[in-house]
Write a protein that holds these residues in place. Structure first.
Motif, mmCIF file in Angstrom:
data_model
loop_
_atom_site.group_PDB
_atom_site.id
_atom_site.type_symbol
_atom_site.label_atom_id
_atom_site.label_comp_id
_atom_site.label_asym_id
_atom_site.label_seq_id
_atom_site.Cartn_x
_atom_site.Cartn_y
_atom_site.Cartn_z
ATOM 1 N N PRO A 148 1.204 -1.189 -0.170
ATOM 2 C CA PRO A 148 0.208 -0.407 -0.383
ATOM 3 C C PRO A 148 0.919 1.183 -0.508
ATOM 4 O O PRO A 148 0.290 2.784 -0.814
ATOM 5 C CB PRO A 148 -0.750 -0.293 1.013
ATOM 6 C CG PRO A 148 -0.377 -1.595 1.571
ATOM 7 C CD PRO A 148 0.634 -1.738 1.167
ATOM 8 N N THR A 163 -4.771 -0.213 -6.179
ATOM 9 C CA THR A 163 -4.412 -1.311 -5.294
ATOM 10 C C THR A 163 -5.759 -2.447 -5.836
ATOM 11 O O THR A 163 -4.901 -4.067 -5.640
ATOM 12 C CB THR A 163 -5.365 -0.849 -3.840
ATOM 13 O OG1 THR A 163 -4.856 0.561 -3.481
ATOM 14 C CG2 THR A 163 -5.513 -2.170 -3.115
ATOM 15 N N SER A 167 -3.725 -6.430 -5.966
ATOM 16 C CA SER A 167 -4.774 -7.285 -4.963
ATOM 17 C C SER A 167 -5.061 -8.898 -5.881
ATOM 18 O O SER A 167 -5.205 -9.827 -5.284
ATOM 19 C CB SER A 167 -5.944 -6.263 -5.246
ATOM 20 O OG SER A 167 -5.491 -5.794 -3.142
ATOM 21 N N PRO A 302 -11.674 -1.954 -4.614
ATOM 22 C CA PRO A 302 -10.989 -1.027 -4.441
ATOM 23 C C PRO A 302 -11.205 0.374 -5.298
ATOM 24 O O PRO A 302 -11.196 1.552 -5.019
ATOM 25 C CB PRO A 302 -9.668 -2.339 -4.950
ATOM 26 C CG PRO A 302 -9.603 -3.170 -4.828
ATOM 27 C CD PRO A 302 -10.820 -3.769 -5.022
ATOM 28 N N THR A 356 -6.814 -1.653 0.726
ATOM 29 C CA THR A 356 -7.406 -0.072 0.134
ATOM 30 C C THR A 356 -7.809 1.438 1.240
ATOM 31 O O THR A 356 -7.511 2.115 1.602
ATOM 32 C CB THR A 356 -8.757 -0.100 -0.549
ATOM 33 O OG1 THR A 356 -8.994 -1.158 -1.018
ATOM 34 C CG2 THR A 356 -9.140 1.155 -1.454
#
Length: 431
Positions: A148, A163, A167, A302, A356
């Protein structure tokens, strides 16, 4: 497009979340596209390698036990090591990032994963196997925390998109390692050592873009003065305050509860279906459906979350899917097996949502580092006893009614705390 040099005004959440005191190194105009593409490739390859060390071992655990003459209790400990390592080593990421920079630490993390995956298949004892596994998990732990941060640092106006991308890549890597390890092992002559060691090659590829970025950052740092010490001072000043933030605690506990649900689902759902009369092959396919759901939704959720001031409605929707799935497992596990697997797969997408929110609940670069380390370390510690408790309840009750009731019960505080964590505020506001 990600490689455009001019972008429209982003949503308010992304503007507010831009790291004010740790901007991305500004590439020269002629290298903007190259740098952006290299960062995207690096994020994707790193994310792909954040779970195969775990899921490939799970697929071959019986062969590893026989080959190393592990006892059942040691094998049980081995399955609990990942969450423990994520919690213990994850807290070191902020200090390492301040000292060396997040990109350098992620690069070192990929090297550690490669070394651990390369060494452990060719060990001859349990202790050495555990040590090599811990080395790989250490690399995964610091990279978990800093993903992140990398997104926030280099893509402050595209937090949701990036993100979602990493992911989705993480989910894909998890599913592919779980599904492909056994067939690949068979193609290599049935040697579990070669089957596990092959994933070191994939990890080694991920080192390359991060090494290139590290060289580039070192060159940029040679012409930059004055910012590093200020950032370290800011981070040190905020370090003791994050534990006073209600949002940080809510996000950490939400992260832990969703991880608990995911680990329980991955570890026990096939057995629930098999005990209900579903064949072993079908039970495996049902688990695959649950895992594969995370691939497309990890990209969509996200992006949706960053367009909303408050992520509570998404938390509630995912929680409702989980509660419905658990209710189905309790009342009619075999009759609606495919529906329950689908719903639980949707529910497990609370993971990319939590990632997120880490990027959205802090305004500054040091704040994201601290929040990511705090939330993930706290969360993984919380997740450790869940799968073990389910096993104990199953053994002593002789059925799945009580364990499923526990799973559903844990979903309630997950929803409540997720709503709290999803409120439109930052840890800097609270501290």
């Amino acid at each position: 497009m990600l490689d455009e040099t001019t972008t429209p005004l982003p949503p308010r959440e992304d503007v507010a979340s831009a790291p004010a005191d740790s901007p991305a190194p500004a590439p020269s105009p002629g290298r903007t596209v190259w740098l952006t593409r290299l960062l995207v490739v690096g994020l994707v390859l790193a994310a792909v390698n954040l779970r195969p060390a775990i899921t490939s071992l799970g697929a071959l655990l019986e062969d590893v036990r026989d080959g190393l003459h592990m006892s059942g209790s040691v094998a049980g400990v081995l399955t609990s090591v990942p969450a423990l390592c994520f919690a213990v080593f994850g807290v070191t990421a902020p200090r390492l990032a301040r000292r060396f920079g997040p990109g350098a630490v992620v690069c070192a993390g990929m090297v550690a994963i490669t070394a651990g995956l390369l060494i452990r298949p060719f060990t001859n004892g349990t202790a050495a196997f555990l040590a090599a596994s811990a080395l790989a998990l250490m690399g995964i732990a610091v990279s978990n925390v800093l993903m992140p941060v990398i997104v926030k640092r280099y893509f402050p106006d595209r937090v949701g998109t990036m993100t979602g991308l990493y992911s989705m890549s993480l989910s894909a890597g998890t599913a592919v390692a779980a599904a492909a390890t056994v067939p690949m092992t068979g193609a290599l002559g049935g040697s579990w050592r070669l089957g596990l060691g092959l994933w070191a090659v994939v990890a080694a590829v991920a080192v390359l873009p991060w090494a290139a970025l590290l060289v580039r950052d070192r060159r940029s740092a040679a012409t930059t003065t004055g910012g590093g010490e200020g950032e370290r001072t800011s981070a040190r000043a905020s370090a003791p305050r994050i534990a006073r933030s209600r949002t940080a605690w809510a996000l950490g506990t939400f992260f832990g509860l969703q991880a608990t649900g995911a680990y329980i689902t991955m570890g026990w759902m096939p057995q629930i279906f098999r005990d209900a009369g579903v064949s072993a092959g079908t039970a495996g396919l049902l688990l695959a459906v649950t895992m594969v759901m995370g691939v497309p939704l990890a990209f969509v959720i996200p992006r949706l979350a960053t367009r909303m001031r408050n992520q509570g409605p998404i938390v509630v929707a995912l929680g409702a899917c989980g509660l419905t799935g658990y209710a189905g497992l309790y009342l009619a596990p075999a009759a609606g097996a495919w529906v329950w697997a689908l719903l639980l797969g949707i529910s497990n997408c609370a993971f990319p949502l939590a990632l997120t929110m880490i990027g959205m609940r802090a305004r500054t670069g040091p704040g994201v580092v601290r929040l990511s380390a705090f939330a993930q370390s706290t969360g993984y510690l919380i997740s450790i006893p869940g799968p073990l408790l389910v096993g104990v309840l199953y053994q002593h009750s002789g059925g799945w009614e009580l364990p499923i009731a526990l799973m559903a019960g844990l979903m309630v505080p997950q929803i409540v705390l997720g709503v709290v964590a999803g409120r439109d505020r930052t840890i800097e506001d609270e501290c």
